[in-house]
Design a protein around this motif. Structure first.
Motif, PDB file in Angstrom:
ATOM      1  N   GLN A  88    -102.290 -52.451  19.630  1.00  0.00           N
ATOM      2  CA  GLN A  88    -101.752 -53.353  18.610  1.00  0.00           C
ATOM      3  C   GLN A  88    -102.886 -54.086  17.897  1.00  0.00           C
ATOM      4  O   GLN A  88    -102.842 -54.295  16.685  1.00  0.00           O
ATOM      5  CB  GLN A  88    -100.762 -54.342  19.234  1.00  0.00           C
ATOM      6  N   PHE A  89    -103.925 -54.472  18.640  1.00  0.00           N
ATOM      7  CA  PHE A  89    -105.100 -55.088  18.011  1.00  0.00           C
ATOM      8  C   PHE A  89    -105.721 -54.111  17.012  1.00  0.00           C
ATOM      9  O   PHE A  89    -106.144 -54.509  15.926  1.00  0.00           O
ATOM     10  CB  PHE A  89    -106.151 -55.474  19.046  1.00  0.00           C
ATOM     11  N   THR A  90    -105.772 -52.846  17.387  1.00  0.00           N
ATOM     12  CA  THR A  90    -106.322 -51.820  16.493  1.00  0.00           C
ATOM     13  C   THR A  90    -105.534 -51.771  15.194  1.00  0.00           C
ATOM     14  O   THR A  90    -106.104 -51.748  14.102  1.00  0.00           O
ATOM     15  CB  THR A  90    -106.299 -50.444  17.193  1.00  0.00           C
ATOM     16  N   LYS A  91    -104.221 -51.749  15.315  1.00  0.00           N
ATOM     17  CA  LYS A  91    -103.376 -51.718  14.119  1.00  0.00           C
ATOM     18  C   LYS A  91    -103.650 -52.926  13.238  1.00  0.00           C
ATOM     19  O   LYS A  91    -103.797 -52.807  12.015  1.00  0.00           O
ATOM     20  CB  LYS A  91    -101.894 -51.678  14.516  1.00  0.00           C
TER      21      LYS A  91
ATOM     22  N   ASN B 213    -105.021 -53.384   9.437  1.00  0.00           N
ATOM     23  CA  ASN B 213    -104.321 -54.182   8.428  1.00  0.00           C
ATOM     24  C   ASN B 213    -105.284 -55.179   7.790  1.00  0.00           C
ATOM     25  O   ASN B 213    -105.300 -55.342   6.564  1.00  0.00           O
ATOM     26  CB  ASN B 213    -103.140 -54.933   9.045  1.00  0.00           C
ATOM     27  N   LEU B 214    -106.095 -55.839   8.604  1.00  0.00           N
ATOM     28  CA  LEU B 214    -107.076 -56.800   8.099  1.00  0.00           C
ATOM     29  C   LEU B 214    -108.020 -56.136   7.101  1.00  0.00           C
ATOM     30  O   LEU B 214    -108.290 -56.689   6.028  1.00  0.00           O
ATOM     31  CB  LEU B 214    -107.855 -57.411   9.271  1.00  0.00           C
TER      32      LEU B 214
ATOM     33  N   GLY C 251     -97.780 -54.138   8.445  1.00  0.00           N
ATOM     34  CA  GLY C 251     -98.419 -52.822   8.343  1.00  0.00           C
ATOM     35  C   GLY C 251     -97.438 -51.678   8.539  1.00  0.00           C
ATOM     36  O   GLY C 251     -96.214 -51.871   8.488  1.00  0.00           O
ATOM     37  N   SER C 252     -97.988 -50.532   8.791  1.00  0.00           N
ATOM     38  CA  SER C 252     -97.175 -49.329   8.909  1.00  0.00           C
ATOM     39  C   SER C 252     -96.236 -49.406  10.113  1.00  0.00           C
ATOM     40  O   SER C 252     -96.536 -50.059  11.106  1.00  0.00           O
ATOM     41  CB  SER C 252     -98.068 -48.091   9.050  1.00  0.00           C
TER      42      SER C 252
END
Length: 169
Positions: A9-12, A16-17, A162-163
């Motif tokens: 989730q951090f990766t996602k 997004n950032l 995000g996606s």
């Protein structure tokens, strides 16, 4: 949610950032001003600017991945000053996090996590993740989002989320 899923989730959110920063550059270009002004922007005089928000979000994610998987996190000396450097910092952290296999998170909940700032004390991995890493990560990511919104960048809720893994009915 497992440690691995949390880190994913951090990766996602780091992706997004990066997308929000890309949108900010396009916004500045369209409006005719230098996008580098975003790097030093902040919400309040006593709050970190965007540069430090991005660095801190990246650190939260990479250290969570490292501590919970038994890896050593890559060093980042916090020398970024430009938008391009911030985007490279995000990319570097993503490369590290995405290289850590899911199996390396086995036992993460009970792993002893002892960051230097704990001065010799430690937490169980599950406590570190829920009490420190996750809230700290989202604080800095959300603040970065708010800085960009405050400066007129057209970002909405779906840009933040995000996606989504949608499937046809």
């Amino acid at each position: 949610m497992t440690a691995y899923q949390n880190v994913q989730q951090f990766t996602k959110m780091l992706k997004n950032l990066d997308s929000w920063i890309e949108t900010a550059v396009a916004h500045a270009t369209k409006k005719g001003f230098d996008p580098e002004v975003f790097a030093a922007s902040r919400l309040a005089p006593d709050q970190y600017p965007l540069v430090k928000q991005v660095q801190s979000a990246c650190d939260s994610a990479k250290f969570a991945a490292a501590y919970l998987s038994g890896q050593k996190a890559p060093a980042h000396p916090d020398t970024e000053t430009t938008i391009a450097q911030l985007r490279e910092r995000i990319a570097s952290c993503l490369r590290f996090i995405e290289r850590v296999p899911a199996d390396d998170y086995t036992g993460a909940d009970d792993r002893k996590v002892s960051p230097p700032w704990l001065q010799g004390k430690w937490m169980k991995g599950s406590d570190y993740l829920t009490q420190t890493a996750t809230p700290n990560f989202y604080f800095h990511v959300t603040t970065a989002y708010a800085i960009l919104r405050h400066n007129g960048v057209d970002l909405g809720k779906m840009a933040y989320i995000g996606s989504l893994p949608l499937q046809d009915a």
